[in-house]
Scaffold this motif. Structure first.
Motif, PDB file in Angstrom:
ATOM      1  N   ALA A   1      50.674  85.553 -39.743  1.00 50.26           N
ATOM      2  CA  ALA A   1      51.131  85.951 -38.264  1.00 50.26           C
ATOM      3  C   ALA A   1      50.236  86.554 -37.379  1.00 50.26           C
ATOM      4  CB  ALA A   1      52.393  86.954 -38.415  1.00 50.26           C
ATOM      5  N   MET A   2      49.264  87.252 -38.022  1.00 49.07           N
ATOM      6  CA  MET A   2      48.129  87.782 -37.075  1.00 49.07           C
ATOM      7  C   MET A   2      47.043  86.480 -36.691  1.00 49.07           C
ATOM      8  SD  MET A   2      48.313  90.876 -36.488  1.00 49.07           S
ATOM      9  CE  MET A   2      46.970  91.029 -35.771  1.00 49.07           C
ATOM     10  N   ARG A   3      46.950  85.622 -37.840  1.00 50.17           N
ATOM     11  CA  ARG A   3      45.859  84.523 -37.685  1.00 50.17           C
ATOM     12  C   ARG A   3      46.522  83.551 -36.700  1.00 50.17           C
ATOM     13  NH1 ARG A   3      41.976  85.116 -41.315  1.00 50.17           N
ATOM     14  NH2 ARG A   3      42.522  86.413 -42.922  1.00 50.17           N
ATOM     15  N   ILE A   4      47.796  83.262 -36.793  1.00 49.49           N
ATOM     16  CA  ILE A   4      48.707  82.368 -35.700  1.00 49.49           C
ATOM     17  C   ILE A   4      48.666  83.048 -34.381  1.00 49.49           C
ATOM     18  CG2 ILE A   4      50.792  81.518 -35.128  1.00 49.49           C
ATOM     19  CD1 ILE A   4      51.452  81.372 -38.348  1.00 49.49           C
ATOM     20  N   ILE A   5      48.628  84.275 -34.288  1.00 48.43           N
ATOM     21  CA  ILE A   5      49.078  85.005 -32.980  1.00 48.43           C
ATOM     22  C   ILE A   5      47.538  85.148 -32.223  1.00 48.43           C
ATOM     23  CG2 ILE A   5      49.551  87.118 -31.999  1.00 48.43           C
ATOM     24  CD1 ILE A   5      51.885  85.232 -32.516  1.00 48.43           C
ATOM     25  N   LYS A   6      46.562  85.227 -33.155  1.00 47.93           N
ATOM     26  CA  LYS A   6      45.386  85.431 -32.386  1.00 47.93           C
ATOM     27  C   LYS A   6      44.785  84.062 -31.769  1.00 47.93           C
ATOM     28  CE  LYS A   6      40.117  85.783 -33.785  1.00 47.93           C
ATOM     29  NZ  LYS A   6      39.211  85.926 -34.805  1.00 47.93           N
ATOM     30  N   ASP A   7      45.239  82.984 -32.403  1.00 52.07           N
ATOM     31  CA  ASP A   7      45.028  81.689 -31.905  1.00 52.07           C
ATOM     32  C   ASP A   7      46.113  81.343 -30.571  1.00 52.07           C
ATOM     33  OD1 ASP A   7      43.094  81.071 -33.517  1.00 52.07           O
ATOM     34  OD2 ASP A   7      44.218  80.092 -35.097  1.00 52.07           O
ATOM     35  N   ARG A   8      47.390  81.506 -30.924  1.00 49.44           N
ATOM     36  CA  ARG A   8      48.514  81.522 -29.941  1.00 49.44           C
ATOM     37  C   ARG A   8      48.165  82.383 -28.566  1.00 49.44           C
ATOM     38  NH1 ARG A   8      53.140  84.284 -28.090  1.00 49.44           N
ATOM     39  NH2 ARG A   8      55.219  83.270 -27.617  1.00 49.44           N
ATOM     40  N   GLY A   9      47.581  83.542 -28.698  1.00 50.04           N
ATOM     41  CA  GLY A   9      47.232  84.227 -27.456  1.00 50.04           C
ATOM     42  C   GLY A   9      46.094  83.575 -26.789  1.00 50.04           C
ATOM     43  N   ALA A  10      45.109  82.908 -27.677  1.00 50.85           N
ATOM     44  CA  ALA A  10      43.926  82.314 -26.925  1.00 50.85           C
ATOM     45  C   ALA A  10      44.692  81.331 -26.301  1.00 50.85           C
ATOM     46  CB  ALA A  10      43.060  81.965 -27.803  1.00 50.85           C
ATOM     47  N   TYR A  11      45.167  80.388 -26.671  1.00 55.67           N
ATOM     48  CA  TYR A  11      45.824  79.058 -26.072  1.00 55.67           C
ATOM     49  C   TYR A  11      46.706  79.546 -24.741  1.00 55.67           C
ATOM     50  CZ  TYR A  11      45.414  77.213 -30.990  1.00 55.67           C
ATOM     51  OH  TYR A  11      45.191  76.782 -32.427  1.00 55.67           O
ATOM     52  N   MET A  12      47.410  80.587 -24.740  1.00 56.56           N
ATOM     53  CA  MET A  12      48.283  81.165 -23.918  1.00 56.56           C
ATOM     54  C   MET A  12      47.340  81.420 -22.674  1.00 56.56           C
ATOM     55  SD  MET A  12      51.678  82.227 -25.460  1.00 56.56           S
ATOM     56  CE  MET A  12      52.417  82.684 -24.109  1.00 56.56           C
ATOM     57  N   GLN A  13      46.342  82.176 -23.105  1.00 59.32           N
ATOM     58  CA  GLN A  13      45.282  82.997 -22.206  1.00 59.32           C
ATOM     59  C   GLN A  13      44.868  81.602 -21.462  1.00 59.32           C
ATOM     60  OE1 GLN A  13      43.934  86.197 -22.079  1.00 59.32           O
ATOM     61  NE2 GLN A  13      43.358  85.614 -19.911  1.00 59.32           N
ATOM     62  N   GLN A  14      44.418  80.845 -22.188  1.00 54.71           N
ATOM     63  CA  GLN A  14      43.605  79.514 -21.258  1.00 54.71           C
ATOM     64  C   GLN A  14      44.550  78.730 -20.510  1.00 54.71           C
ATOM     65  OE1 GLN A  14      40.170  78.711 -21.690  1.00 54.71           O
ATOM     66  NE2 GLN A  14      40.702  77.554 -19.694  1.00 54.71           N
ATOM     67  N   ALA A  15      46.026  78.501 -21.067  1.00 56.17           N
ATOM     68  CA  ALA A  15      46.786  77.855 -20.127  1.00 56.17           C
ATOM     69  C   ALA A  15      46.916  78.674 -18.952  1.00 56.17           C
ATOM     70  CB  ALA A  15      47.739  77.592 -21.057  1.00 56.17           C
ATOM     71  N   GLY A  16      47.231  79.798 -19.030  1.00 55.50           N
ATOM     72  CA  GLY A  16      47.360  80.755 -17.772  1.00 55.50           C
ATOM     73  C   GLY A  16      46.167  80.562 -16.921  1.00 55.50           C
ATOM     74  N   ASP A  17      44.940  80.610 -17.298  1.00 57.13           N
ATOM     75  CA  ASP A  17      43.881  80.620 -16.690  1.00 57.13           C
ATOM     76  C   ASP A  17      43.764  79.223 -15.820  1.00 57.13           C
ATOM     77  OD1 ASP A  17      43.164  83.184 -17.308  1.00 57.13           O
ATOM     78  OD2 ASP A  17      41.629  82.466 -18.776  1.00 57.13           O
ATOM     79  N   ASP A  18      44.222  78.290 -16.645  1.00 52.84           N
ATOM     80  CA  ASP A  18      44.146  76.840 -16.066  1.00 52.84           C
ATOM     81  C   ASP A  18      45.210  76.515 -15.129  1.00 52.84           C
ATOM     82  OD1 ASP A  18      41.855  76.219 -17.573  1.00 52.84           O
ATOM     83  OD2 ASP A  18      43.035  75.142 -19.273  1.00 52.84           O
ATOM     84  N   ASN A  19      46.382  77.188 -15.202  1.00 51.48           N
ATOM     85  CA  ASN A  19      47.607  76.874 -14.327  1.00 51.48           C
ATOM     86  C   ASN A  19      48.066  78.417 -13.748  1.00 51.48           C
ATOM     87  OD1 ASN A  19      48.565  74.132 -14.801  1.00 51.48           O
ATOM     88  ND2 ASN A  19      47.930  74.832 -16.925  1.00 51.48           N
ATOM     89  N   PRO A  20      47.334  79.105 -12.952  1.00 47.51           N
ATOM     90  CA  PRO A  20      47.528  80.196 -12.425  1.00 47.51           C
ATOM     91  C   PRO A  20      49.087  80.321 -11.786  1.00 47.51           C
ATOM     92  CG  PRO A  20      45.969  79.449 -11.096  1.00 47.51           C
ATOM     93  CD  PRO A  20      45.920  78.244 -12.361  1.00 47.51           C
ATOM     94  N   GLY A  21      49.612  81.264 -12.196  1.00 44.87           N
ATOM     95  CA  GLY A  21      51.055  81.454 -11.351  1.00 44.87           C
ATOM     96  C   GLY A  21      51.522  82.915 -11.359  1.00 44.87           C
ATOM     97  N   LYS A  22      52.768  83.122 -11.363  1.00 45.55           N
ATOM     98  CA  LYS A  22      53.346  84.387 -11.111  1.00 45.55           C
ATOM     99  C   LYS A  22      54.734  84.506 -11.851  1.00 45.55           C
ATOM    100  CE  LYS A  22      52.828  85.200  -6.903  1.00 45.55           C
ATOM    101  NZ  LYS A  22      53.331  85.992  -5.580  1.00 45.55           N
TER     102      LYS A  22
END
Length: 309
Positions: free
Chosen positions: A107-128
């Motif tokens: 789970a830690m390995r998955i979440i390390k990657d999931r968090g990075a994916y979501m961080q990038q998606a949020g940076d690419d699609n800023p919102g609130k």
């Protein structure tokens, strides 16, 4: 006691979270140190005690998973086997670890990657994201539907309680929704301190990456029931649900109600905050016993409660 464990989601994080548990509870410290080894950096110095990093999705998601699991492990010697677990968004992974569907390292390995994916998606699609406080959730959805028909990218994101619905999307479009909902008579809307429009279609790139990431991941049978806030019901197809979760609304209120309807009479939240503990009173009422473990003081209180049962 028919125990239901609630696992905190993202947004619960804060500087110093779990520091006193790390200093005073060996099983908790062992879990955090194990997580740090998997991640390749020290959670306590990189996240817990860093005011900037604790706000970043790629760091906060692994830290919250580690904290919730650490608390669960620290109470395992005295706690009865839960009847069920339920996590909010990210917290679903903590719930699946508790029920042995995922190993902690996995789970830690998955979440390390999931968090990075979501961080990038949020940076690419800023919102609130904005919490809309009203019992008339149909009005909120009708308003959003009208805005979407006009080309606005704003969506329902979190059905937290039966009188709190979080919406998310492109910043200007969420602002348009705020104006429309205010005109419709809704008086309380609260912007949330998050780094992206989570649980909306704007996160599709993260879902695509996670689809590839989870393709060969094994999932074990559940040791006890895990309820999904993506479906509002018990997990069935774990992989599909975890992928849908990225871009779909969460239904925490409906999932918790289902868990209590199935017999759970005592709830304990594990994580950095007592958000779900507070949600629970609004959803299932004060007759259901509620506890929280967010620090060493509340850890001691819950140990004493469990010892007395």
């Amino acid at each position: 006691m028919k125990l239901g464990i609630l696992m905190s989601g993202q947004g619960a994080q804060k500087v110093g979270m779990g520091a006193d548990l790390y200093e005073q509870v060996p099983a908790y410290k062992e879990t955090i140190d194990e997580a740090s080894q998997v991640l390749g950096y020290d959670i306590m110095s990189t996240i817990v005690n860093d005011e900037e990093n604790v706000k970043q999705t790629k760091f906060t998601q692994p830290a919250i998973l580690a904290m919730s699991t650490g608390i669960y492990r620290a109470l395992a010697d005295i706690m009865p086997t839960p009847q069920a677990t339920l996590g909010l968004s990210l917290g679903e992974y903590s719930a699946l670890v508790a029920a042995d569907v995922l190993t902690f390292d996995q789970a830690m390995r998955i979440i390390k990657d999931r968090g990075a994916y979501m961080q990038q998606a949020g940076d690419d699609n800023p919102g609130k994201m904005v919490a809309v406080m009203t019992e008339d959730q149909d009005l909120v959805i009708a308003t959003i539907n009208k805005l979407q028909a006009a080309g606005k990218r704003v969506y329902p994101a979190n059905y937290n309680t039966f009188n709190q619905l979080v919406i998310g999307g492109v910043g200007a479009d969420v602002d348009a929704a705020i104006a429309a909902l205010t005109d419709a008579g809704i008086e309380r809307l609260v912007e949330l301190p998050v780094s992206g429009p989570f649980h909306t279609p704007l996160m599709q790139s993260a879902a695509d990456q996670l689809t590839t990431r989870l393709a060969d991941e094994p999932f074990s049978p559940m040791s006890f029931d895990v309820y999904s806030n993506t479906t509002g019901k018990k997990f069935s197809d774990v992989k599909t649900t975890l992928l849908d979760q990225i871009v779909s609304p969460t239904y925490f209120a409906q999932a918790l109600q289902a868990m209590v309807d199935d017999g759970v009479d005592t709830l304990i939240e594990f994580g950095p905050s007592d958000t779900l503990y507070k949600f629970a009173r609004k959803i299932v009422g004060k007759d259901i016993k509620r506890y929280k473990v967010t620090n060493f003081k509340t850890y001691q209180e819950v140990r004493e409660m469990l010892a007395a049962e």
